[in-house]
Design an enzyme around this catalytic site. Structure first.
Site, short mmCIF file in Angstrom:
data_model
loop_
_atom_site.label_atom_id
_atom_site.label_comp_id
_atom_site.label_asym_id
_atom_site.label_seq_id
_atom_site.Cartn_x
_atom_site.Cartn_y
_atom_site.Cartn_z
N THR A 184 1.70 -11.11 -11.53
CA THR A 184 2.33 -9.43 -11.18
C THR A 184 2.20 -9.63 -9.43
OG1 THR A 184 -0.08 -8.93 -11.19
CG2 THR A 184 1.37 -8.63 -13.19
N SER A 234 6.64 2.11 -7.25
CA SER A 234 7.79 2.74 -6.56
C SER A 234 8.62 1.72 -5.98
CB SER A 234 7.74 3.90 -6.03
OG SER A 234 6.90 3.64 -4.76
N THR A 293 -12.81 -11.90 -15.22
CA THR A 293 -11.86 -11.15 -14.13
C THR A 293 -10.32 -11.58 -14.49
OG1 THR A 293 -11.47 -11.11 -11.71
CG2 THR A 293 -11.97 -13.16 -12.62
N ASN A 308 -0.39 -1.12 -2.78
CA ASN A 308 -1.09 -0.08 -3.78
C ASN A 308 -0.45 1.26 -3.71
OD1 ASN A 308 -3.20 -1.65 -5.49
ND2 ASN A 308 -3.55 -2.49 -3.30
N GLU A 355 -4.53 -8.92 -3.09
CA GLU A 355 -3.69 -8.11 -2.20
C GLU A 355 -3.77 -7.91 -0.82
OE1 GLU A 355 -2.20 -5.89 -6.46
OE2 GLU A 355 -3.43 -5.08 -4.95
N LYS A 393 -4.25 -15.41 -13.14
CA LYS A 393 -3.39 -14.27 -12.16
C LYS A 393 -4.72 -13.17 -11.82
CE LYS A 393 -2.06 -10.72 -13.10
NZ LYS A 393 -2.51 -9.37 -12.76
#
Length: 410
Positions: A140, A410, A173, A405, A252, A162
């Site tokens: 993702t 969007s 996890t 995040n 991230e 992932k």
């Protein structure tokens, strides 16, 4: 392995989206399979179905979709079962022999009609020889696919994973799939997975948020005799430990991996709790991101956990090190200008990348697609109170994490 990609329109937003549908298929169904799942009290529908699949006599395939996690969505369980039934029909299996997994936006409904139409293409793409298509298909926000392998006698274990955000597991996890040809009995396989997952995936965190969809599954084709169960479990632990570190390193917006080794604890639970408190401290995460050895935040994070959960534990004998340098000993800091310079250098050396100001001045993106390995801010904590130890991996908090995040949907 097989994979297909298709366009769909989410029922919740008027914005086109793309989804990968990935299949992992055994040559024939096997009774040797195991899985562990999230402890989040709002589990996704695939987790609910997956828990039931553990009672199935055999398993023949896994079906994984990204983009939509199918959590608390209307008709979520029925949607997962429909996808399993479509895959089963295409492979000559029963729906109970298919394990579903979903990852992505929480709250959206699966585009079941589009997924059913995509199943024949996924089946037609099935091919042996490489797990890379599956490793790429389940991604993702991951920057790169994660694959690890270990040899055991004439057999092997291959794992893919992932996961980049919403990572604070209590047992498993994100999504992790482990494949082996070693003939390990079902009960032994399940026992090994539970133990290994706790020692590896249970000791990492990126942002302290436990996902609703965490799943770790292992399946065996049973084609190669297992020379020794202890050797198998050791190899399984190595694959899982490597994948766990890959997940943190690819978290991230992660600029720094933090490796916190806690020794001298009363028991492993205490050692793990101290390590998690350090890596999950927002103040310390921000300091590490800025290459600022603000060790007061480190001490505060340790004291916070001990004071709340083990107030009788005397920390006066504790010793703290960063980058091998003593920071605190016998309850007193050992700091000077030379130490400050050395600690800054250690943190800079561990940095995976530096931020690049974005053209719009708002949305920070990682300037790399494959963060370097073998770099970490090394923190050692000796509580001086007992024989237990635990190593926890965590990450800093960055501009890129906030951008990812804030703008995820969007």
């Amino acid at each position: 392995m097989g994979r297909t990609r298709f366009d769909f329109m989410p029922a919740e937003v008027a914005k086109p989206a793309k989804m990968n549908l990935t299949l992992v298929v055994l040559d024939e169904p096997t009774p040797a399979f195991a899985a562990v799942f999230t402890k989040n009290a709002f589990p996704g529908a695939p987790v609910l179905v997956g828990r039931e699949r553990l009672e199935s006599p055999t398993l023949g395939a896994l079906v994984i979709n990204n983009k939509v996690s199918n959590v608390c969505a209307p008709g979520g369980r029925e949607a997962s079962e429909r996808v399993c039934a479509a895959v089963a029909a295409g492979l000559g299996l029963t729906p109970g022999q298919v394990l579903p997994c979903s990852t992505g936006v929480i709250g959206w409904r699966l585009p079941v009609d589009a997924m059913e139409r995509a199943v024949p293409a996924a089946v037609a793409s099935l091919a042996g020889g490489s797990v890379m298509p599956a490793a790429e298909g389940i991604m993702t926000t991951d920057l790169y696919p994660k694959v690890r392998r270990a040899q055991v006698g004439e057999g092997s274990i291959v794992g893919i994973a992932k996961g980049a955000g919403m990572i604070e597991p209590n047992l498993a996890t994100m999504l992790v799939f482990l494949l082996t040809d070693l003939d390990v009995p079902r009960d032994a396989l399940r026992s090994s997975l539970r133990a290994v997952a706790s020692r590896t995936f249970g000791c990492i965190s990126v942002d302290s948020d436990t996902s609703t969809s965490d799943t770790v599954a292992v399946v065996s084709s049973r084609r190669v005799p297992c020379p020794d169960l202890a050797r198998f479990e050791a190899a399984l632990e190595q694959v899982c430990a490597d994948l766990a570190e890959d997940i943190v390193r690819n978290g991230e917006g992660v600029h720094h991996v933090m490796r916190v080794r806690v020794r001298g604890a009363l028991d492993e639970r205490v050692a793990r709790g101290v390590g998690k408190s350090v890596v999950n401290s927002p103040l310390f995460q921000c300091a590490v991101n800025g290459n600022d050895p603000n060790v007061g935040r480190l001490v505060a994070a340790i004291g916070k956990y001990v004071g709340e959960h083990h107030p009788g534990l005397d920390l006066s004998r504790s010793t703290l090190r960063m980058g091998g340098r003593v920071l605190l000993e016998q309850g007193t800091f050992r700091l000077d200008q030379e130490a400050e310079t050395a600690l800054v250098a250690h943190m800079k050396d561990a940095e995976l990348y530096t931020s690049v100001p974005p053209p719009d001045g708002l949305t920070f993106r990682p300037p790399v697609t494959f963060p370097p390995h073998e770099r970490a801010v090394e923190i050692d904590v000796d509580l001086g109170a007992g024989p237990a130890e635990c190593t926890v991996l965590g990450a800093d908090r960055s501009h890129e994490y906030i951008s990812e995040n804030a703008d995820y949907r969007s």
